[in-house]
Scaffold this motif. Structure first.
Motif, PDB file in Angstrom:
ATOM      1  N   VAL A  38       0.775  -1.148  -0.197  1.00 61.19           N
ATOM      2  CA  VAL A  38       0.117   0.032  -0.047  1.00 61.19           C
ATOM      3  C   VAL A  38       0.850   1.479   0.233  1.00 61.19           C
ATOM      4  CG1 VAL A  38      -1.762   1.360   1.306  1.00 61.19           C
ATOM      5  CG2 VAL A  38      -2.217  -1.121   1.175  1.00 61.19           C
ATOM      6  N   SER A  39       2.020   1.297   0.841  1.00 59.96           N
ATOM      7  CA  SER A  39       2.782   2.534   1.003  1.00 59.96           C
ATOM      8  C   SER A  39       3.646   2.671  -0.551  1.00 59.96           C
ATOM      9  CB  SER A  39       3.870   2.267   1.966  1.00 59.96           C
ATOM     10  OG  SER A  39       3.371   2.079   3.471  1.00 59.96           O
ATOM     11  N   TYR A  40       3.883   1.698  -1.107  1.00 56.92           N
ATOM     12  CA  TYR A  40       4.560   1.891  -2.489  1.00 56.92           C
ATOM     13  C   TYR A  40       3.660   2.427  -3.467  1.00 56.92           C
ATOM     14  CZ  TYR A  40       6.292   0.214  -6.872  1.00 56.92           C
ATOM     15  OH  TYR A  40       6.706   0.313  -8.341  1.00 56.92           O
ATOM     16  N   LEU A  41       2.403   1.648  -3.504  1.00 59.15           N
ATOM     17  CA  LEU A  41       1.514   2.390  -4.480  1.00 59.15           C
ATOM     18  C   LEU A  41       0.900   3.696  -4.469  1.00 59.15           C
ATOM     19  CD1 LEU A  41      -1.083  -0.898  -4.742  1.00 59.15           C
ATOM     20  CD2 LEU A  41       0.792  -0.192  -6.505  1.00 59.15           C
TER      21      LEU A  41
ATOM     22  N   GLU B  97       3.083   5.806  -2.708  1.00 59.93           N
ATOM     23  CA  GLU B  97       4.206   6.645  -3.152  1.00 59.93           C
ATOM     24  C   GLU B  97       4.459   6.941  -4.575  1.00 59.93           C
ATOM     25  OE1 GLU B  97       7.797   4.935  -1.315  1.00 59.93           O
ATOM     26  OE2 GLU B  97       6.861   5.251   0.636  1.00 59.93           O
ATOM     27  N   GLU B  98       4.027   5.888  -5.373  1.00 57.06           N
ATOM     28  CA  GLU B  98       4.106   5.866  -7.043  1.00 57.06           C
ATOM     29  C   GLU B  98       3.002   6.903  -7.468  1.00 57.06           C
ATOM     30  OE1 GLU B  98       5.870   3.387  -9.469  1.00 57.06           O
ATOM     31  OE2 GLU B  98       7.284   4.379  -7.656  1.00 57.06           O
ATOM     32  N   VAL B  99       1.924   7.142  -6.708  1.00 56.15           N
ATOM     33  CA  VAL B  99       0.946   8.034  -7.179  1.00 56.15           C
ATOM     34  C   VAL B  99       1.304   9.330  -6.926  1.00 56.15           C
ATOM     35  CG1 VAL B  99      -1.332   8.968  -6.959  1.00 56.15           C
ATOM     36  CG2 VAL B  99      -0.981   6.554  -7.287  1.00 56.15           C
ATOM     37  N   THR B 100       1.910   9.771  -5.925  1.00 59.77           N
ATOM     38  CA  THR B 100       2.391  10.983  -5.322  1.00 59.77           C
ATOM     39  C   THR B 100       3.250  11.331  -6.355  1.00 59.77           C
ATOM     40  OG1 THR B 100       1.859  10.433  -3.101  1.00 59.77           O
ATOM     41  CG2 THR B 100       3.388  12.181  -3.503  1.00 59.77           C
ATOM     42  N   LYS B 101       4.544  10.608  -6.588  1.00 55.55           N
ATOM     43  CA  LYS B 101       5.689  10.926  -7.399  1.00 55.55           C
ATOM     44  C   LYS B 101       5.437  10.893  -8.939  1.00 55.55           C
ATOM     45  CE  LYS B 101       9.006   8.818  -4.160  1.00 55.55           C
ATOM     46  NZ  LYS B 101       9.742   7.878  -4.071  1.00 55.55           N
ATOM     47  N   LYS B 102       4.458  10.233  -9.482  1.00 60.68           N
ATOM     48  CA  LYS B 102       4.447   9.802 -11.007  1.00 60.68           C
ATOM     49  C   LYS B 102       3.065  10.082 -11.608  1.00 60.68           C
ATOM     50  CE  LYS B 102       8.222   6.313 -10.541  1.00 60.68           C
ATOM     51  NZ  LYS B 102       8.376   4.845 -10.860  1.00 60.68           N
TER      52      LYS B 102
ATOM     53  N   ARG C  93      -6.249   3.827  -7.860  1.00 60.76           N
ATOM     54  CA  ARG C  93      -6.452   5.386  -7.510  1.00 60.76           C
ATOM     55  C   ARG C  93      -6.886   5.430  -5.923  1.00 60.76           C
ATOM     56  NH1 ARG C  93      -8.170   9.275 -10.762  1.00 60.76           N
ATOM     57  NH2 ARG C  93      -8.749   8.125 -12.396  1.00 60.76           N
ATOM     58  N   PRO C  94      -5.975   6.177  -5.211  1.00 62.08           N
ATOM     59  CA  PRO C  94      -6.177   6.421  -3.628  1.00 62.08           C
ATOM     60  C   PRO C  94      -7.545   6.825  -3.421  1.00 62.08           C
ATOM     61  CG  PRO C  94      -4.078   7.100  -4.176  1.00 62.08           C
ATOM     62  CD  PRO C  94      -4.652   6.791  -5.716  1.00 62.08           C
ATOM     63  N   ARG C  95      -8.120   6.271  -2.444  1.00 57.52           N
ATOM     64  CA  ARG C  95      -9.471   6.708  -1.920  1.00 57.52           C
ATOM     65  C   ARG C  95      -9.350   7.980  -1.208  1.00 57.52           C
ATOM     66  NH1 ARG C  95     -13.780   3.082  -2.849  1.00 57.52           N
ATOM     67  NH2 ARG C  95     -12.938   0.859  -3.773  1.00 57.52           N
ATOM     68  N   TYR C  96      -7.935   8.053  -0.713  1.00 60.62           N
ATOM     69  CA  TYR C  96      -7.935   9.509   0.431  1.00 60.62           C
ATOM     70  C   TYR C  96      -6.650   9.963   0.361  1.00 60.62           C
ATOM     71  CZ  TYR C  96      -7.841   5.399   3.577  1.00 60.62           C
ATOM     72  OH  TYR C  96      -7.368   4.242   4.146  1.00 60.62           O
TER      73      TYR C  96
END
Length: 539
Positions: free
Chosen positions: A169-172, A174-179, A536-539
């Motif tokens: 979960v942390s990895y996914l 972080e990926e959304v935040t960065k890329k 897609r993160p929910r929050y």
């Protein structure tokens, strides 16, 4: 002198022609072997082809094995058992699930073994794994391993598993935040998670394969179990057609380097724990106890992890095993755990993700359940007992296992046995006869599961599940040779889906193939274009 040379040449030519004649005769005998086998025994069958038997669609990639087995029963209305030729080996295919259950459970002593694909002489690890063992040695090893998969042990392992899910979960996120939103090959993503889970739960090794993409544990896993490899599929066919030749040349199914890696990590871990007196509730600890020859209590634990959990039916409710095991006999069990945990679990979990991705109503209902549970637990980590309370999650996983689990089970007759069925029918099995139980056919038979191609978790609701013929539902096998790790598999699948759905909307991408199609692979169920999703993160 010329006459001597001429006679030598003639003798040489005679020997060549004689050898060729014997070779042609041998191939002809091999290619037409058992031609009238089922005629004599009164079972219906399709006429076999030379050498190939009934396997033409598989060998020439006209169908994958899953679809082939799924449709195997068509054209045999009213028949309960039929004949089939796996190349030229006759196989009795049991079309009636009640008969299958009777043979695999009530008549277990007559059908206690699997067909040995790789013997100990060819591959020490695979040949010594629980899957390949037979007779008393299998019973002792099964009883030795059973304590590792009880409900009490699952409670301890769940914490390790949750830690790996948190990493994912942390990895996914972080990926959304960065890329921004990324498209993932789901099988690859879950395979990396599976390696982390296997590492921590079985070997006591902590890895993070999503961040450290080329760690030795994952790289070895991928090289070890690449069922898309043509060479692996050719080896598989050759082991079925001419096993003696493969054994003679000692051609191993898996690479020696990968096998040595598993052997080294298991034995080194055992040595380190002995030297430092480390005790950790995992498979390595259990195998260390077995290696010492300690008495192992193999009493059953009837705790259930959900609808799909196989009913424990080990040999004896309270069995104490005292037997010393060799290193390769113990390492072989870790090898099997590695194989099943990496390939089988990552494959079926990727199908769970696919189904909730394309069935948004299912995903919404699932999110409602897991979010309510998360609030109820006041953000404490997921645990084994919490997982058992998630009824809709269990329904979803049970339906995926119905739709996409392994195509068939096999059993080998261990002694001559006459089986009576119906009112006036009987069939005599002989020692070493092979039977198939076509679970994919059962799971996709509208008689047992109406509208079988539809993904419908409601089949397994409290209101509907009593109408299911349990003999026709066997995702983890039937009888004492069922999957020993069913609780572990369900716990891993459910934990993975719990954390993904709780934290993300699972969505298709432009790469997602809907509906999914499969390659005509000899081994496994390989999606034609993979399974791709974005989270897609929910929050």
């Amino acid at each position: 002198m010329k006459k001597v040379v001429s006679k030598t040449v003639m003798l040489f030519m005679f020997l060549i022609l004689t050898t060729l004649a014997f070779l042609v005769y041998y191939i002809y005998q091999l290619g037409t072997k058992n031609e009238d086998y089922f005629i004599k025994r009164g079972l219906k069958f399709r006429k076999p082809l030379f050498l190939l038997g009934n396997n033409f669609p598989i060998v020439f990639r006209r169908s994958n094995f899953f679809d082939f087995v799924k449709n195997l029963c068509k054209g045999y209305t009213g028949e309960k058992m039929i004949g089939y030729f796996a190349f030229r080996e006759p196989v009795v295919v049991v079309l009636d699930p009640e008969i299958a259950k009777q043979l695999a459970v009530k008549e277990f002593d007559n059908f206690a073994d699997h067909k040995v694909f790789l013997s100990e002489e060819v591959d020490q690890l695979v040949g010594n794994s629980l899957m390949a063992l037979t007779g008393q040695k299998w019973k002792d090893m099964r009883a030795t391993l059973s304590p590792a998969f009880t409900g009490s042990k699952m409670r301890l392992m769940c914490d390790f598993m949750v830690e790996s899910c948190d990493q994912m979960v942390s990895y996914l996120k972080e990926e959304v935040t960065k890329k921004g939103l990324q498209s993932y090959d789901v099988k690859e993503l879950i395979a990396r998670l599976a390696v982390d889970v296997i590492g921590t739960c079985a070997f006591g090794v902590k890895v993070d394969s999503l961040k450290d993409k080329n760690n030795e544990f994952f790289v070895t896993s991928r090289s070890l179990i690449n069922f898309t490899s043509i060479s692996l599929q050719i080896k598989f066919i050759l082991y079925i057609i001419c096993p003696q030749i493969m054994k003679f040349f000692k051609i191993s199914f898996f690479s020696e380097a990968a096998s040595n890696f598993i052997r080294k990590i298991v034995l080194d871990t055992m040595k380190t724990r002995e030297e430092k007196n480390i005790i950790r509730p995992d498979m390595i600890h259990l195998l260390m106890e077995a290696k010492k020859g300690n008495l192992i209590d193999a009493g059953n634990d009837k705790d259930s992890a959900g609808f799909a959990t196989v009913e424990e039916s080990d040999i004896g409710m309270r069995t104490f095993i005292k037997r010393s095991w060799k290193d390769d006999e113990l390492v072989g069990q870790c090898f099997l755990f590695f194989l099943a945990g990496y390939e089988a679990l990552s494959t079926i979990t990727s199908f769970v993700i696919y189904e909730i991705m394309v069935n948004t109503d299912v995903q919404d209902k699932l999110y409602q359940e897991v979010s309510e549970m998360d609030k109820k637990s006041e953000e404490k980590s997921l645990n084994y007992d919490t997982l058992k309370q998630l009824k809709y999650l269990d329904m979803v996983v049970s339906e995926v296992l119905r739709k996409w689990s392994g195509p068939a089970l096999d059993r080998v007759c261990t002694r001559d046995f006459t089986f009576k069925y119906d009112v006036d029918k009987e069939y005599t099995f002989h020692k070493n006869d092979l039977i198939w139980i076509p679970t994919a056919s059962y799971h996709h038979n509208p008689e047992f599961f109406p509208n079988p191609e539809k993904f419908d978790p409601e089949r397994f609701s409290d209101e509907n599940k009593d109408s299911i013929n349990l003999s026709a539902y066997a995702p983890f096998g039937i009888g004492p040779r069922n999957c020993i790790g069913s609780r572990f598999a369900l716990m891993e699948m459910k934990s993975t889906i719990y954390y993904l759905v709780l934290n993300f909307h699972v969505e298709p991408t432009e790469k997602t193939q809907i509906p999914i199609k499969f390659t005509n692979s000899v081994i496994g169920l390989q999606p034609e274009k993979g399974i791709h999703a974005q989270f897609r993160p929910r929050y």
